[in-house]
Design an enzyme around this catalytic site. Structure first.
Site, PDB file in Angstrom:
ATOM      1  N   ARG A   1       0.872  -1.271  -0.105  1.00 41.34           N
ATOM      2  CA  ARG A   1      -0.083  -0.027   0.113  1.00 41.34           C
ATOM      3  C   ARG A   1       1.147   1.365  -0.284  1.00 41.34           C
ATOM      4  O   ARG A   1       0.547   1.965  -0.403  1.00 41.34           O
ATOM      5  CB  ARG A   1      -1.219  -0.238   1.172  1.00 41.34           C
ATOM      6  CG  ARG A   1      -2.144  -0.540   1.132  1.00 41.34           C
ATOM      7  CD  ARG A   1      -3.522  -1.047   2.117  1.00 41.34           C
ATOM      8  NE  ARG A   1      -4.506  -1.552   1.710  1.00 41.34           N
ATOM      9  CZ  ARG A   1      -5.091  -1.740   2.983  1.00 41.34           C
ATOM     10  NH1 ARG A   1      -4.974  -1.739   3.600  1.00 41.34           N
ATOM     11  NH2 ARG A   1      -6.226  -3.033   1.925  1.00 41.34           N
TER      12      ARG A   1
ATOM     13  N   GLY B   1      -9.469  -8.878  -0.660  1.00 45.11           N
ATOM     14  CA  GLY B   1      -7.813  -8.789   0.315  1.00 45.11           C
ATOM     15  C   GLY B   1      -7.556 -10.090  -0.052  1.00 45.11           C
ATOM     16  O   GLY B   1      -6.782 -10.788  -0.727  1.00 45.11           O
TER      17      GLY B   1
ATOM     18  N   GLY C   1     -13.350  -3.169   0.942  1.00 49.42           N
ATOM     19  CA  GLY C   1     -15.028  -2.202   1.574  1.00 49.42           C
ATOM     20  C   GLY C   1     -14.729  -1.294   0.066  1.00 49.42           C
ATOM     21  O   GLY C   1     -16.372  -0.944  -0.164  1.00 49.42           O
TER      22      GLY C   1
END
Ligand code: AMP
Length: 398
Positions: free
Chosen positions: A36, A355, A378
């Protein structure tokens, strides 16, 4: 509506507040997986190259509104320093005198990382005063590169945008919106969606929305068993959401009405337990014996799904097709990863989100063969469900 981009901004000499998604796994005080952080580097480098003074913010974990050292962003500052090849100043809070004086002392190209915004309860409450304080650390310019948080109406995502002149998308955010947005509004056809994972209930809205848009929806994973039960098959010990069988029938009916095809597995791998070395058998899907459970799609289903995927021009995949964490039940998911990579090589646009599916593609060594790997689990599900993301709505329209 098109949103302002960091590429459109005058940044030289300005303090810019950049909301990143540095919610990374930590182990022994170090960043365990920096995916990330790397994903947001293009945005940070662009801002640095244009002479901005960077004020970076993120959340990490769920610290419940108070400081907790295990959720500190300090290890991220260390890793970011290595990745950028320049100093990163770390502020031990995200508001107050420390961050204020540090932000004012920044020179062009300098980088300041604020401590976890969720150390204050006001962050998740989208508190106005707190949002104003965050905005006070920049010169009226806000950049959101945290797609993974865009479905949360929190202060550093939404509230802050009321107190700045410009709220722009970072490069990662822009890329996410472009890929997912095109799939939903103007996909090249055939558009094949692959949905797997544990629960139908997590993905009802996604299925409902995709029925209207996709040509074909391939369903695998435990989710398929609720559909099987709805059709009157015996499902043994497989994961079934009993209270969702009616809904599964409704979804199958809606798909027929809308002219979109829902394709379910035709064979599967069964076991009595998920333990390593447990005996397995391969059968059709209609009659699972009482003490067996379905844990992966079988070879005929792999072939059926592969055919659909190979014809696709747009592919969206969310959720594994079996219990892929166990080698005995990983084959279906791995083969589908391969099929998606092959279709991409032939010119299809592929988007993998969530994920577990991202982990599966990485496990198969095929991550670089996918057009777009979505960083926000999400958020990408809500986007695919057709919902408006508050963090995206808050950006300045152009
Ligand atoms: P989700 O978070 O809903 O995408 O679900 C992912 C999880 O679903 C993974 O941990 C998989 O192991 C699990 N899963 C997928 N297929 C099955 C299955 N047939 N039986 C049990 N668990 C499964």
């Amino acid at each position: 509506m098109k949103k302002l981009s960091i590429r459109d901004l005058e940044l030289s000499g300005k303090r810019v507040f950049i909301r990143a998604d540095f919610n990374v796994p930590l182990a022994n005080g170090k960043v365990e997986d920096d995916t990330r952080i790397r994903a947001t580097l293009p945005t940070l480098k662009l801002a640095i190259d244009r002479g901005a003074r960077l004020v970076l913010a993120s959340h990490l974990g769920r610290p419940k509104g108070k400081p907790e050292s295990k959720y500190s962003l300090a290890p991220v500052a260390e890793r970011l320093k290595e990745l950028l090849g320049k100093p990163v100043i770390f502020a031990s809070d995200c508001v107050g005198d420390g961050p204020e004086s540090r932000s004012k002392a920044l020179k062009n190209g300098h980088v300041l990382l604020l401590e976890n915004v969720r150390f204050h309860p006001e962050e998740e409450k989208n508190d106005e005063g707190f949002s104003r304080q965050l905005a006070g650390l920049c010169d009226g310019i806000y950049v959101d590169d945290a797609f993974g948080s865009a479905h949360r109406a929190h202060a550093s995502v939404v509230g802050i945008t009321k107190f700045v002149r410009q709220a722009a998308a970072g490069l990662l955010m822009e890329q996410e919106l472009e890929y997912l947005g095109k799939a939903l509004t103007n996909p090249e056809r055939p558009f094949v969606a692959i949905l797997g994972g544990a629960k139908v209930s997590d993905k009802i809205e996604v299925i409902q929305n995709l029925i209207k848009i996709a040509d074909t929806i391939l369903i695998g994973g435990a989710m398929a068993y609720t559909f099987f039960r709805a059709r009157g098959f015996t499902t043994g010990k497989s994961l079934v959401e009993e209270d969702k069988t009616e809904l599964a029938l409704t979804l199958l009916g809606e798909a027929v009405e809308r002219g979109s095809r829902i394709v379910l597995p035709i064979d599967h791998v069964l076991a009595r337990s998920t333990e390593d070395g447990a005996q397995t058998q391969l059968t059709g899907v209609e009659g699972t014996p009482a003490d067996w459970m379905g844990l992966d799609i079988g070879p005929k289903t792999i072939e059926l799904f592969r055919k659909e995927i190979s014809r696709a021009r747009t592919i969206v995949w969310n959720g594994p097709l079996g219990m892929f964490e166990k080698p005995a039940f990983a084959r279906g998911t791995m083969e589908i990863a391969r099929a998606v990579a092959d279709a991409t090589a032939k010119g299809a646009t592929s988007i993998v989100g969530g994920g577990d599916s991202v982990a599966a593609v990485e496990q198969a060594g095929l991550a670089n063969k996918i057009s777009h790997i979505s960083t926000g689990g999400g958020a990408s599900l809500e986007f695919l469900a057709g919902q408006k993301l508050p963090g995206v709505e808050a950006l300045t329209p152009i």
